[in-house]
Design a protein around this motif. Structure first.
Motif, PDB file in Angstrom:
ATOM      1  N   ASP A 291       0.826  -1.210   0.000  1.00  0.00           N
ATOM      2  CA  ASP A 291       0.000   0.000   0.000  1.00  0.00           C
ATOM      3  C   ASP A 291       0.861   1.261   0.000  1.00  0.00           C
ATOM      4  O   ASP A 291       0.546   2.251  -0.682  1.00  0.00           O
ATOM      5  N   THR A 292       1.957   1.209   0.753  1.00  0.00           N
ATOM      6  CA  THR A 292       2.891   2.332   0.755  1.00  0.00           C
ATOM      7  C   THR A 292       3.517   2.512  -0.621  1.00  0.00           C
ATOM      8  O   THR A 292       3.710   3.634  -1.101  1.00  0.00           O
ATOM      9  N   PHE A 293       3.806   1.390  -1.279  1.00  0.00           N
ATOM     10  CA  PHE A 293       4.372   1.427  -2.627  1.00  0.00           C
ATOM     11  C   PHE A 293       3.441   2.186  -3.576  1.00  0.00           C
ATOM     12  O   PHE A 293       3.878   3.029  -4.353  1.00  0.00           O
ATOM     13  N   TYR A 294       2.148   1.881  -3.509  1.00  0.00           N
ATOM     14  CA  TYR A 294       1.201   2.532  -4.415  1.00  0.00           C
ATOM     15  C   TYR A 294       1.059   4.018  -4.124  1.00  0.00           C
ATOM     16  O   TYR A 294       0.904   4.827  -5.040  1.00  0.00           O
ATOM     17  N   MET A 295       1.124   4.392  -2.853  1.00  0.00           N
ATOM     18  CA  MET A 295       1.070   5.823  -2.525  1.00  0.00           C
ATOM     19  C   MET A 295       2.304   6.535  -3.076  1.00  0.00           C
ATOM     20  O   MET A 295       2.202   7.621  -3.662  1.00  0.00           O
ATOM     21  N   ASP A 296       3.461   5.909  -2.909  1.00  0.00           N
ATOM     22  CA  ASP A 296       4.691   6.492  -3.435  1.00  0.00           C
ATOM     23  C   ASP A 296       4.687   6.537  -4.963  1.00  0.00           C
ATOM     24  O   ASP A 296       5.207   7.478  -5.566  1.00  0.00           O
ATOM     25  N   MET A 297       4.108   5.516  -5.576  1.00  0.00           N
ATOM     26  CA  MET A 297       4.087   5.444  -7.043  1.00  0.00           C
ATOM     27  C   MET A 297       3.418   6.673  -7.660  1.00  0.00           C
ATOM     28  O   MET A 297       3.775   7.115  -8.753  1.00  0.00           O
ATOM     29  N   ASN A 298       2.459   7.228  -6.948  1.00  0.00           N
ATOM     30  CA  ASN A 298       1.726   8.381  -7.457  1.00  0.00           C
ATOM     31  C   ASN A 298       2.400   9.711  -7.148  1.00  0.00           C
ATOM     32  O   ASN A 298       1.931  10.760  -7.615  1.00  0.00           O
ATOM     33  N   THR A 299       3.485   9.689  -6.364  1.00  0.00           N
ATOM     34  CA  THR A 299       4.078  10.954  -5.931  1.00  0.00           C
ATOM     35  C   THR A 299       5.569  11.085  -6.222  1.00  0.00           C
ATOM     36  O   THR A 299       6.089  12.201  -6.265  1.00  0.00           O
ATOM     37  N   VAL A 300       6.269   9.969  -6.405  1.00  0.00           N
ATOM     38  CA  VAL A 300       7.727  10.054  -6.596  1.00  0.00           C
ATOM     39  C   VAL A 300       8.124   9.474  -7.946  1.00  0.00           C
ATOM     40  O   VAL A 300       7.326   8.824  -8.627  1.00  0.00           O
ATOM     41  N   SER A 301       9.353   9.700  -8.334  1.00  0.00           N
ATOM     42  CA  SER A 301       9.863   9.220  -9.622  1.00  0.00           C
ATOM     43  C   SER A 301      10.134   7.725  -9.570  1.00  0.00           C
ATOM     44  O   SER A 301      10.210   7.120  -8.493  1.00  0.00           O
ATOM     45  N   PHE A 302      10.313   7.132 -10.749  1.00  0.00           N
ATOM     46  CA  PHE A 302      10.632   5.703 -10.804  1.00  0.00           C
ATOM     47  C   PHE A 302      11.976   5.440 -10.148  1.00  0.00           C
ATOM     48  O   PHE A 302      12.163   4.410  -9.484  1.00  0.00           O
ATOM     49  N   GLU A 303      12.932   6.366 -10.333  1.00  0.00           N
ATOM     50  CA  GLU A 303      14.242   6.210  -9.715  1.00  0.00           C
ATOM     51  C   GLU A 303      14.134   6.109  -8.196  1.00  0.00           C
ATOM     52  O   GLU A 303      14.803   5.283  -7.562  1.00  0.00           O
ATOM     53  N   GLU A 304      13.255   6.931  -7.607  1.00  0.00           N
ATOM     54  CA  GLU A 304      13.062   6.893  -6.156  1.00  0.00           C
ATOM     55  C   GLU A 304      12.378   5.598  -5.720  1.00  0.00           C
ATOM     56  O   GLU A 304      12.710   5.021  -4.678  1.00  0.00           O
ATOM     57  N   LEU A 305      11.405   5.120  -6.508  1.00  0.00           N
ATOM     58  CA  LEU A 305      10.770   3.833  -6.214  1.00  0.00           C
ATOM     59  C   LEU A 305      11.801   2.714  -6.226  1.00  0.00           C
ATOM     60  O   LEU A 305      11.812   1.837  -5.360  1.00  0.00           O
ATOM     61  N   LYS A 306      12.659   2.759  -7.217  1.00  0.00           N
ATOM     62  CA  LYS A 306      13.709   1.746  -7.359  1.00  0.00           C
ATOM     63  C   LYS A 306      14.631   1.751  -6.141  1.00  0.00           C
ATOM     64  O   LYS A 306      14.943   0.689  -5.584  1.00  0.00           O
ATOM     65  N   ARG A 307      15.051   2.929  -5.714  1.00  0.00           N
ATOM     66  CA  ARG A 307      15.955   3.023  -4.564  1.00  0.00           C
ATOM     67  C   ARG A 307      15.293   2.499  -3.296  1.00  0.00           C
ATOM     68  O   ARG A 307      15.901   1.767  -2.512  1.00  0.00           O
ATOM     69  N   LYS A 308      14.022   2.861  -3.093  1.00  0.00           N
ATOM     70  CA  LYS A 308      13.350   2.511  -1.840  1.00  0.00           C
ATOM     71  C   LYS A 308      12.914   1.058  -1.775  1.00  0.00           C
ATOM     72  O   LYS A 308      13.049   0.411  -0.719  1.00  0.00           O
TER      73      LYS A 308
END
Length: 344
Positions: A291-308
């Protein structure tokens, strides 16, 4: 029946189960597993029928259902597409073809097959349905982010993608991308961040964690990769791709009989066939951070998703490995010191 010690309910009618692959080597090389879908589609077209399946859109920005009535367009349907496909008016188009007495082969996930059957509201003798064993369906919004990430990284537009490239091997597949400069790039599934988000179950739709289609399948045939083939029929495995084929209805048996002369196949037990392919009968586990992933997906870049969610997940393992190596070196040095003292 039981698989790996857990109770497994045989989904719907399972009339027969096979390991198999097409005798057409060039087509098999371009398919995700054993190229069984190609044979089914080719036969359907030879009967003046039409084939519905999923293709990537121009520019690889999305996946969508298309209607194919020419053999030359079949390659558009080859291979897995790991994102949710747009259905558009496909159900309406299928119904129109059926009412015109055209033979229809419809391929999709179990939930898409069930959705089509619910829309039609009755059985058709000229409809043949094939579902693909489904791990889950990633968000198309994440795929859009990934494409933008790839294009920024490469400085070129994506024009073709193969989610299941077998150039190196079937069991160790990867993502192959071709850009508008005709440069091809291959990344192992173990390293590609989009594939890792998919395989770690972060990017799936909410319904995929409790998939109703796992217990109610209305398809005539089910096809997928025959993972674990070496434990069941090792003589069938040349690492070029083997399909798991499940015949569920008389319609499915009829269709399989039409193509089996072009297949190398072996009948197997259902419980053996699904030991290493649990998505055939069970939903995947929902990660704690989904669920946190989906919230982040809508607000941060793919690079940030990858890092986290990908890079940071590997750090604990790397730290443990580093500590193990450091401890091993210390023990070796202590032993060497002891030898020197005794020798002196």
């Amino acid at each position: 029946m039981a698989v790996n010690g857990s109770s497994v309910k045989t989904v719907n009618n399972v009339l027969a189960v096979y390991a198999g692959y097409s005798g057409k080597a060039e087509v098999r090389a371009k398919s995700s597993s054993g190229a069984i879908f190609h044979l089914l589609a080719e036969f359907t077209l030879s009967q003046s029928g039409v084939v519905y399946g999923v293709a990537m859109s121009e520019g690889c920005r999305s996946a969508e259902f298309i209607r194919v009535c020419e053999i030359s367009r079949l390659p558009e349907l080859f291979g897995s597409k790991y994102l949710q496909a747009k259905t558009g008016n496909v159900f309406k188009s299928v119904k129109a073809d059926l009412e015109d007495n055209i033979v229809v082969l419809f391929s999709g996930t179990g939930c898409q097959i069930n959705g089509l059957k619910g829309y039609l509201g009755k059985e058709y003798h000229n409809l043949f349905t094939v579902d693909v064993i489904c791990h889950g369906v990633p968000s198309p919004a994440l795929w859009q982010k990934y494409v933008e990430y790839v294009e920024r990284r490469n400085g070129a537009k994506l024009v073709n993608v193969n989610f299941r490239c077998k150039d190196r091997s079937w069991s160790d597949f990867g993502m192959k991308e071709i850009d508008d400069t005709y440069k091809a790039r291959y990344v192992s599934k173990n390293k590609d961040p989009y594939m890792q988000m998919f395989l770690r179950n972060y990017s799936l739709r909410p319904s995929c964690y409790h998939c109703a289609a796992k217990s109610v399948k209305l398809s005539d045939l089910t096809i997928g990769d025959f993972w674990g083939i070496n434990d069941v029929a090792p003589d069938m495995n040349d690492d070029k791709g083997v399909s798991l084929i499940i015949v569920r209805t008389d319609q499915g048996r009829e269709l399989f009989e039409k193509i089996k002369h072009n297949i190398k196949y072996k009948e197997v037990l259902y419980e053996d066939a699904v030991k290493h392919n649990t998505p055939e009968y069970a939903s995947v586990h929902k990660p704690e951070m989904r669920d946190t992933f989906y919230m982040d997906m809508n607000t941060v870049s793919f690079e940030e998703l990858k890092r986290k969610y990908i890079d940071s997940r590997q750090i604990p393992f790397l730290k443990r490995l580093k500590n193990m190596i450091r401890g091993f070196i210390k023990r070796v040095l202590r032993n060497l010191g002891g030898v020197n003292i005794m020798a002196g």
